[in-house]
Design a protein around this motif. Structure first.
Motif, PDB file in Angstrom:
ATOM      1  N   SER A 227       1.434   8.270   5.171  1.00 34.38           N
ATOM      2  CA  SER A 227       2.863   8.404   4.885  1.00 34.38           C
ATOM      3  C   SER A 227       3.437   9.685   5.476  1.00 34.38           C
ATOM      4  O   SER A 227       4.558   9.694   5.987  1.00 34.38           O
ATOM      5  CB  SER A 227       3.099   8.374   3.377  1.00 34.38           C
ATOM      6  OG  SER A 227       2.797   7.092   2.874  1.00 34.38           O
ATOM      7  N   ASP A 228       2.676  10.775   5.415  1.00 33.59           N
ATOM      8  CA  ASP A 228       3.159  12.023   6.028  1.00 33.59           C
ATOM      9  C   ASP A 228       3.556  11.771   7.480  1.00 33.59           C
ATOM     10  O   ASP A 228       4.591  12.250   7.949  1.00 33.59           O
ATOM     11  CB  ASP A 228       2.067  13.103   6.022  1.00 33.59           C
ATOM     12  CG  ASP A 228       1.648  13.517   4.618  1.00 33.59           C
ATOM     13  OD1 ASP A 228       2.404  13.260   3.671  1.00 33.59           O
ATOM     14  OD2 ASP A 228       0.549  14.093   4.492  1.00 33.59           O
ATOM     15  N   LEU A 231       6.753   9.509   7.829  1.00 34.73           N
ATOM     16  CA  LEU A 231       8.002  10.144   7.381  1.00 34.73           C
ATOM     17  C   LEU A 231       8.563  11.113   8.421  1.00 34.73           C
ATOM     18  O   LEU A 231       9.765  11.341   8.473  1.00 34.73           O
ATOM     19  CB  LEU A 231       7.789  10.847   6.035  1.00 34.73           C
ATOM     20  CG  LEU A 231       7.547   9.881   4.869  1.00 34.73           C
ATOM     21  CD1 LEU A 231       7.185  10.643   3.598  1.00 34.73           C
ATOM     22  CD2 LEU A 231       8.765   8.994   4.611  1.00 34.73           C
ATOM     23  N   ARG A 232       7.684  11.658   9.256  1.00 36.51           N
ATOM     24  CA  ARG A 232       8.184  12.560  10.305  1.00 36.51           C
ATOM     25  C   ARG A 232       9.077  11.842  11.310  1.00 36.51           C
ATOM     26  O   ARG A 232       9.796  12.469  12.073  1.00 36.51           O
ATOM     27  CB  ARG A 232       7.005  13.212  11.045  1.00 36.51           C
ATOM     28  CG  ARG A 232       6.446  14.393  10.282  1.00 36.51           C
ATOM     29  CD  ARG A 232       5.309  15.080  11.058  1.00 36.51           C
ATOM     30  NE  ARG A 232       4.333  15.563  10.091  1.00 36.51           N
ATOM     31  CZ  ARG A 232       3.094  15.113   9.965  1.00 36.51           C
ATOM     32  NH1 ARG A 232       2.633  14.166  10.768  1.00 36.51           N
ATOM     33  NH2 ARG A 232       2.301  15.603   9.045  1.00 36.51           N
ATOM     34  N   GLY A 257       0.411  17.869  -0.004  1.00 37.28           N
ATOM     35  CA  GLY A 257       0.746  17.601   1.389  1.00 37.28           C
ATOM     36  C   GLY A 257       2.092  18.222   1.687  1.00 37.28           C
ATOM     37  O   GLY A 257       2.653  18.927   0.848  1.00 37.28           O
ATOM     38  N   PRO A 258       2.625  17.950   2.881  1.00 38.72           N
ATOM     39  CA  PRO A 258       3.933  18.509   3.225  1.00 38.72           C
ATOM     40  C   PRO A 258       4.993  18.008   2.251  1.00 38.72           C
ATOM     41  O   PRO A 258       5.047  16.819   1.951  1.00 38.72           O
ATOM     42  CB  PRO A 258       4.210  17.941   4.623  1.00 38.72           C
ATOM     43  CG  PRO A 258       2.948  17.310   5.084  1.00 38.72           C
ATOM     44  CD  PRO A 258       2.088  17.060   3.915  1.00 38.72           C
ATOM     45  N   ARG A 259       5.831  18.926   1.760  1.00 44.53           N
ATOM     46  CA  ARG A 259       6.927  18.463   0.905  1.00 44.53           C
ATOM     47  C   ARG A 259       7.913  17.663   1.754  1.00 44.53           C
ATOM     48  O   ARG A 259       8.199  18.021   2.896  1.00 44.53           O
ATOM     49  CB  ARG A 259       7.626  19.637   0.242  1.00 44.53           C
ATOM     50  CG  ARG A 259       6.827  20.261  -0.903  1.00 44.53           C
ATOM     51  CD  ARG A 259       7.743  21.052  -1.841  1.00 44.53           C
ATOM     52  NE  ARG A 259       7.001  21.695  -2.919  1.00 44.53           N
ATOM     53  CZ  ARG A 259       6.438  22.897  -2.847  1.00 44.53           C
ATOM     54  NH1 ARG A 259       6.518  23.577  -1.718  1.00 44.53           N
ATOM     55  NH2 ARG A 259       5.803  23.405  -3.874  1.00 44.53           N
ATOM     56  N   ILE A 260       8.435  16.595   1.194  1.00 46.95           N
ATOM     57  CA  ILE A 260       9.220  15.648   1.989  1.00 46.95           C
ATOM     58  C   ILE A 260      10.717  15.735   1.737  1.00 46.95           C
ATOM     59  O   ILE A 260      11.502  15.088   2.419  1.00 46.95           O
ATOM     60  CB  ILE A 260       8.775  14.201   1.716  1.00 46.95           C
ATOM     61  CG1 ILE A 260       8.912  13.868   0.229  1.00 46.95           C
ATOM     62  CG2 ILE A 260       7.361  13.988   2.201  1.00 46.95           C
ATOM     63  CD1 ILE A 260       8.585  12.435  -0.093  1.00 46.95           C
ATOM     64  N   GLN A 261      11.138  16.548   0.773  1.00 49.08           N
ATOM     65  CA  GLN A 261      12.560  16.564   0.442  1.00 49.08           C
ATOM     66  C   GLN A 261      13.434  16.959   1.627  1.00 49.08           C
ATOM     67  O   GLN A 261      14.529  16.434   1.796  1.00 49.08           O
ATOM     68  CB  GLN A 261      12.824  17.503  -0.741  1.00 49.08           C
ATOM     69  CG  GLN A 261      12.402  16.926  -2.087  1.00 49.08           C
ATOM     70  CD  GLN A 261      11.014  17.346  -2.515  1.00 49.08           C
ATOM     71  OE1 GLN A 261      10.120  17.511  -1.683  1.00 49.08           O
ATOM     72  NE2 GLN A 261      10.810  17.521  -3.800  1.00 49.08           N
ATOM     73  N   LEU A 264      14.041  13.989   3.745  1.00 49.09           N
ATOM     74  CA  LEU A 264      15.008  13.067   3.125  1.00 49.09           C
ATOM     75  C   LEU A 264      16.417  13.638   3.245  1.00 49.09           C
ATOM     76  O   LEU A 264      17.383  12.899   3.482  1.00 49.09           O
ATOM     77  CB  LEU A 264      14.659  12.829   1.656  1.00 49.09           C
ATOM     78  CG  LEU A 264      13.289  12.211   1.379  1.00 49.09           C
ATOM     79  CD1 LEU A 264      13.088  12.000  -0.127  1.00 49.09           C
ATOM     80  CD2 LEU A 264      13.113  10.883   2.094  1.00 49.09           C
ATOM     81  N   LEU A 265      16.542  14.953   3.104  1.00 48.90           N
ATOM     82  CA  LEU A 265      17.860  15.582   3.176  1.00 48.90           C
ATOM     83  C   LEU A 265      18.438  15.494   4.585  1.00 48.90           C
ATOM     84  O   LEU A 265      19.555  15.010   4.783  1.00 48.90           O
ATOM     85  CB  LEU A 265      17.754  17.049   2.738  1.00 48.90           C
ATOM     86  CG  LEU A 265      19.016  17.896   2.870  1.00 48.90           C
ATOM     87  CD1 LEU A 265      20.161  17.304   2.070  1.00 48.90           C
ATOM     88  CD2 LEU A 265      18.749  19.329   2.423  1.00 48.90           C
ATOM     89  N   THR A 266      17.662  15.944   5.573  1.00 56.07           N
ATOM     90  CA  THR A 266      18.233  16.020   6.919  1.00 56.07           C
ATOM     91  C   THR A 266      18.445  14.635   7.508  1.00 56.07           C
ATOM     92  O   THR A 266      19.210  14.487   8.459  1.00 56.07           O
ATOM     93  CB  THR A 266      17.350  16.866   7.858  1.00 56.07           C
ATOM     94  OG1 THR A 266      16.031  16.341   7.838  1.00 56.07           O
ATOM     95  CG2 THR A 266      17.349  18.312   7.424  1.00 56.07           C
ATOM     96  N   ALA A 269      18.076  10.180   3.769  1.00 61.83           N
ATOM     97  CA  ALA A 269      17.242   9.003   3.535  1.00 61.83           C
ATOM     98  C   ALA A 269      17.066   8.748   2.046  1.00 61.83           C
ATOM     99  O   ALA A 269      17.194   9.654   1.218  1.00 61.83           O
ATOM    100  CB  ALA A 269      15.877   9.196   4.190  1.00 61.83           C
ATOM    101  N   MET A 271      14.489   7.183  -0.925  1.00 61.80           N
ATOM    102  CA  MET A 271      13.128   6.793  -1.302  1.00 61.80           C
ATOM    103  C   MET A 271      13.172   6.310  -2.737  1.00 61.80           C
ATOM    104  O   MET A 271      13.787   6.941  -3.587  1.00 61.80           O
ATOM    105  CB  MET A 271      12.206   8.006  -1.163  1.00 61.80           C
ATOM    106  CG  MET A 271      10.776   7.761  -1.544  1.00 61.80           C
ATOM    107  SD  MET A 271       9.742   9.245  -1.236  1.00 61.80           S
ATOM    108  CE  MET A 271       9.275   8.964   0.471  1.00 61.80           C
TER     109      MET A 271
END
Lengths: 337, 337
Positions: A227-228, A231-232, A257-261, A264-266, A269, A271
């Motif tokens: 998923s990481d 999501l990129r 893992g890498p924070r995904i917020q 989603l912000l930029t 998106a 989820m």
């Protein structure tokens, strides 16, 4: 025939479950009480979500109790019923789980017409599996023609239905699965545009190549590093239904893992986690549409069937090594017609 | 008076920005071309999102160009205009940014009525700040009466409006901010039910105490460990608008932490990034409603105003040490009426 067998949760698994977490017991044949039917199991379902219910962490699904039978989807034939709408020999689907015979509240059973499709589909494409794919993809993912849909666990029971529905909606579909054999099935039999082997391919570059226009919908069955990487690549206004996180179910430590917020912000998106049961009022319309797609050959399904009730635990554990192509079922007894 | 000053991006900041990333220059007074008005800046806005535009990473907002003036919200008075709808002395709001005087396309300006409310509110509660709070909270967060709403950056310009709108909708509001003084303002002046100091309080236990019924809406302005702690408390069907991630804007390395997909899944929760500009067609209705709430005293606002164009960079940098209570503005010249 006066003996039953069932499988109970012996203890809560720590990390990856093994045989010692379960006990297969001989017990007396159940005697149906008022409102119950006696059912002989024909197929039972083993599913990744069951791992979650074996823990006692807070979740939407009630945890299994230690010492109790493992509940889950099953199909059987009625042996005895006082309910006039359920006659001996009728096929029914319910959630009585891992037992050869069960006394079940008739109100919790749904009749299955064996002339419309193989009865096993009532646990798969025309059952919870198909419904999960249908609502997660269409209600949350909302794929549009020309968009790119990525589905992890793409060769799993839910994933392959997701990909085919996305195709029906005109999207480009990219699957992620754990073997080249599975991936050939996705591209050659099911018409996925591309399929990526997360075990052997370099995930980042394979995804970039398979998704030159980015990712509009990511239907997530697995979580973790897969998923990481997906999501990129998400696009502006991407939608990400969270269906499962099989990569995490057996972890003993918190998953980091890498924070995904920020992603989603930029990308503005969305989820969302979902539970198919929240869509129960819309099951009839969905099953109707799935049945038409199945009849018209727009959806194919795959089943991986092991034979024998005693193989149930093994079949369940196999889900976590990625052995199954499509729906994993255990055939417990023969259909009698 | 024939001299102007502006501030340009001298180079892209690495990590936390400092004075060396900007250059304040004297330049000639601009000469308005056809379709432009000459405007004298009265207030200009410094906002956390500007840090994002100083990087060239992919995002919804176009990066600032090195060597170009920093664009952003500003209020001014018209000095010269060929457009008959804009007369000398009119107050206007636009995005000409960090410059004392600007020649601006009149189509990009909105007139501000100085008799309705202090003109500075056009950059705050009756401008982008209020609109951001309004749409993020109401469209994505959808707070219901009796629910618990947590807002991080609670004493920031957006956060304090979020909390007050949530209160209007009947929710219990818990703010998270960086000083006891700010938190007293939130609870004593704005009526938040509780406020947590993320610097000094034990976040997990303070949140648990402040949110005995869990968290239904988390309006996230900050990200990072504050968000990790709040997300552990979300309820079934929680909604999480992602408005900003100020904790991350200046990180030089990828930000890692607990993966959150399992929490979203088991709580069937929704998380969504948003951009206020996507709601432009609904600005009039929102501004109307915000103006009524402001007039009726249901919303209060706070401004932190520094005086002097030469303080702009310092005011911007101060956002990242959490110095501002409410909207941070720079007063560049006096209103002339």
């Amino acid at each position: 025939m006066s003996v039953n067998e069932h499988i109970i949760l012996a203890k809560r698994p720590q990390g990856m479950p093994d045989e010692s977490d379960f006990t297969l017991e001989e017990i007396p044949l159940p005697v149906p009480q008022a409102g119950e039917a006696l059912v002989r199991t024909v197929y039972l379902s083993v599913d990744p979500y069951m791992r979650g219910r074996m823990s006692d962490a807070k979740s939407y699904a009630k945890p299994y109790e230690v010492g109790q039978v493992i509940a889950g989807g099953a199909i059987g034939q009625v042996m005895e019923s006082a309910d006039p709408t359920l006659r001996e020999g009728d096929f029914v689907v319910g959630t009585w789980g891992w037992q050869r015979y069960a006394a079940v509240q008739t109100g919790s059973l749904r009749k299955v017409n064996p002339d419309l499709a193989p009865i096993s589909t009532a646990l798969g494409v025309l059952g919870m599996t198909g419904l999960t794919a249908y609502f997660g993809l269409l209600d949350i993912g909302q794929p549009q023609a020309g968009e790119t849909v990525v589905v992890s666990g793409g060769a799993g029971a839910v994933g392959m239905i997701v990909g085919q529905i996305a195709k029906i909606k005109g999207a480009r579909v990219v699957g992620i699965a754990g073997s080249d054999e599975k991936n050939r099935y996705l591209t050659e039999k099911l018409g996925f545009s591309a399929a990526i082997n997360y075990r052997s391919d370099d995930l980042a570059s394979a995804l970039a190549e398979a998704c030159p226009d980015g990712v509009d919908v990511y239907f997530d069955n697995v979580g973790g590093e897969v998923s990481d990487a997906v999501l990129r690549l998400i696009n502006r206004n991407a939608r990400i239904p969270i269906c499962g996180q099989i990569a995490l179910y057996n972890l003993e430590k918190p998953d980091t893992g890498p924070r995904i917020q920020s992603l989603l912000l930029t990308n503005t998106a969305l989820m969302k986690g979902f539970l198919v049961g929240d869509y129960a009022s819309r099951y009839p319309e969905a099953l109707q549409e799935l049945a038409v797609w199945l009849r018209d050959g727009k959806i194919q399904y795959a089943e991986n069937i092991v034979h024998g009730f005693e193989k149930t635990i093994e079949a369940f554990l196999g889900l976590f090594s990625g052995e199954n192509l499509g729906k994993q079922l255990v055939k417990v007894s023969e259909e009698q017609r």
